[in-house]
Design a protein around this motif. Structure first.
Motif, mmCIF file in Angstrom:
data_model
loop_
_atom_site.group_PDB
_atom_site.id
_atom_site.type_symbol
_atom_site.label_atom_id
_atom_site.label_comp_id
_atom_site.label_asym_id
_atom_site.label_seq_id
_atom_site.Cartn_x
_atom_site.Cartn_y
_atom_site.Cartn_z
ATOM 1 N N ASP A 39 0.844 -1.289 -0.142
ATOM 2 C CA ASP A 39 0.090 0.039 -0.108
ATOM 3 C C ASP A 39 0.857 1.217 -0.024
ATOM 4 O OD1 ASP A 39 -2.611 -1.430 0.124
ATOM 5 O OD2 ASP A 39 -1.574 -2.043 2.039
ATOM 6 N N ILE A 40 2.011 1.326 0.523
ATOM 7 C CA ILE A 40 2.978 2.230 0.742
ATOM 8 C C ILE A 40 4.448 2.051 0.299
ATOM 9 C CG2 ILE A 40 3.837 4.204 2.525
ATOM 10 C CD1 ILE A 40 1.225 3.949 3.656
ATOM 11 N N ILE A 41 5.039 2.895 -0.394
ATOM 12 C CA ILE A 41 6.494 2.514 -0.369
ATOM 13 C C ILE A 41 7.294 3.498 0.171
ATOM 14 C CG2 ILE A 41 6.328 3.714 -2.648
ATOM 15 C CD1 ILE A 41 8.798 1.625 -3.571
ATOM 16 N N VAL A 42 8.250 3.357 0.910
ATOM 17 C CA VAL A 42 9.084 4.195 1.667
ATOM 18 C C VAL A 42 10.533 4.308 1.190
ATOM 19 C CG1 VAL A 42 9.602 5.082 4.025
ATOM 20 C CG2 VAL A 42 7.435 3.836 3.472
ATOM 21 N N GLU A 43 11.115 5.454 0.994
ATOM 22 C CA GLU A 43 12.607 5.558 0.709
ATOM 23 C C GLU A 43 13.081 6.086 1.751
ATOM 24 O OE1 GLU A 43 14.372 7.051 -3.168
ATOM 25 O OE2 GLU A 43 12.229 7.552 -3.419
ATOM 26 N N VAL A 44 14.090 5.351 2.353
ATOM 27 C CA VAL A 44 14.908 5.667 3.703
ATOM 28 C C VAL A 44 16.341 5.863 3.183
ATOM 29 C CG1 VAL A 44 15.253 4.785 5.853
ATOM 30 C CG2 VAL A 44 13.257 4.384 4.964
ATOM 31 N N ASP A 45 16.790 6.705 3.871
ATOM 32 C CA ASP A 45 18.288 7.187 3.829
ATOM 33 C C ASP A 45 18.851 7.164 5.368
ATOM 34 O OD1 ASP A 45 18.617 7.552 0.963
ATOM 35 O OD2 ASP A 45 17.740 9.289 1.253
ATOM 36 N N THR A 46 19.857 6.110 5.397
ATOM 37 C CA THR A 46 20.331 6.371 6.983
ATOM 38 C C THR A 46 21.972 6.136 6.783
ATOM 39 O OG1 THR A 46 20.574 3.644 6.874
ATOM 40 C CG2 THR A 46 18.612 5.028 7.795
ATOM 41 N N GLU A 47 22.752 6.328 7.754
ATOM 42 C CA GLU A 47 24.274 6.082 7.830
ATOM 43 C C GLU A 47 24.600 4.603 7.791
ATOM 44 O OE1 GLU A 47 26.662 8.669 7.447
ATOM 45 O OE2 GLU A 47 24.811 9.785 6.985
ATOM 46 N N GLU A 48 23.929 3.876 8.455
ATOM 47 C CA GLU A 48 24.358 2.473 8.772
ATOM 48 C C GLU A 48 23.440 1.553 8.447
ATOM 49 O OE1 GLU A 48 27.388 1.609 9.427
ATOM 50 O OE2 GLU A 48 27.992 3.672 9.791
ATOM 51 N N VAL A 49 23.415 0.232 8.028
ATOM 52 C CA VAL A 49 22.711 -0.771 7.744
ATOM 53 C C VAL A 49 21.588 -0.782 9.095
ATOM 54 C CG1 VAL A 49 21.922 -3.143 7.120
ATOM 55 C CG2 VAL A 49 23.723 -2.003 6.002
ATOM 56 N N TYR A 50 22.288 -0.902 10.181
ATOM 57 C CA TYR A 50 21.736 -1.028 11.358
ATOM 58 C C TYR A 50 20.313 -0.047 11.534
ATOM 59 C CZ TYR A 50 20.377 -1.191 16.263
ATOM 60 O OH TYR A 50 19.583 -1.148 17.552
ATOM 61 N N ASP A 51 20.643 1.035 10.906
ATOM 62 C CA ASP A 51 19.635 2.107 11.172
ATOM 63 C C ASP A 51 18.331 1.873 10.237
ATOM 64 O OD1 ASP A 51 21.091 3.562 12.659
ATOM 65 O OD2 ASP A 51 22.319 4.669 11.296
ATOM 66 N N ILE A 52 18.514 1.215 9.207
ATOM 67 C CA ILE A 52 17.543 0.767 8.344
ATOM 68 C C ILE A 52 16.553 -0.428 9.288
ATOM 69 C CG2 ILE A 52 16.804 -0.737 6.390
ATOM 70 C CD1 ILE A 52 17.926 2.073 5.463
ATOM 71 N N LEU A 53 17.279 -1.381 9.997
ATOM 72 C CA LEU A 53 16.649 -2.349 10.636
ATOM 73 C C LEU A 53 15.699 -1.568 11.889
ATOM 74 C CD1 LEU A 53 16.015 -5.124 11.799
ATOM 75 C CD2 LEU A 53 18.309 -4.807 13.070
ATOM 76 N N LYS A 54 16.345 -0.379 12.397
ATOM 77 C CA LYS A 54 15.540 0.267 13.514
ATOM 78 C C LYS A 54 14.323 1.024 12.547
ATOM 79 C CE LYS A 54 15.851 4.038 16.487
ATOM 80 N NZ LYS A 54 14.632 4.843 15.989
ATOM 81 N N ALA A 55 14.736 1.511 11.459
ATOM 82 C CA ALA A 55 13.483 2.305 11.028
ATOM 83 C C ALA A 55 12.254 1.330 10.459
ATOM 84 C CB ALA A 55 14.076 2.959 9.498
ATOM 85 N N VAL A 56 12.697 0.068 10.192
ATOM 86 C CA VAL A 56 11.541 -0.787 9.617
ATOM 87 C C VAL A 56 11.104 -1.672 11.145
ATOM 88 C CG1 VAL A 56 11.090 -3.159 8.833
ATOM 89 C CG2 VAL A 56 12.588 -1.402 7.690
ATOM 90 N N SER A 57 11.800 -2.033 11.971
ATOM 91 C CA SER A 57 11.335 -2.930 13.111
ATOM 92 C C SER A 57 10.775 -2.073 14.192
ATOM 93 C CB SER A 57 12.275 -3.892 13.602
ATOM 94 O OG SER A 57 13.453 -2.998 14.169
#
Length: 76
Positions: A39-57
């Protein structure tokens, strides 16, 4: 910099309200309601891969009305 796309499924009738909540998250560059399996697509920019995990989970999956996510990390 790590760039990722997060596909978000929402409960019926929740997409528009969730879109504004998702756009307000710090790591979100853009978010759009889309047609298709998600339903929604989100673009995320972070410094580290771990930050992607935090953004998602924590950030996105923690929102009421989000039922599923799928994350794609950009390789280019």
């Amino acid at each position: 910099m790590v760039h990722a796309f997060i596909m978000v499924k929402t409960a019926a009738g929740k997409s528009e309200g969730l879109l504004e909540s998702i756009r307000g998250l710090g790591s979100v560059a853009e978010a759009h309601i889309v047609a298709g399996n998600y339903d929604i697509i989100v673009e995320v920019d972070t410094e580290e891969v771990y930050d992607i995990l935090k953004a998602v989970s924590t950030d996105i999956q923690g929102l009421e009305g989000v039922t599923d996510t799928k994350t794609y990390i950009a390789m280019d």
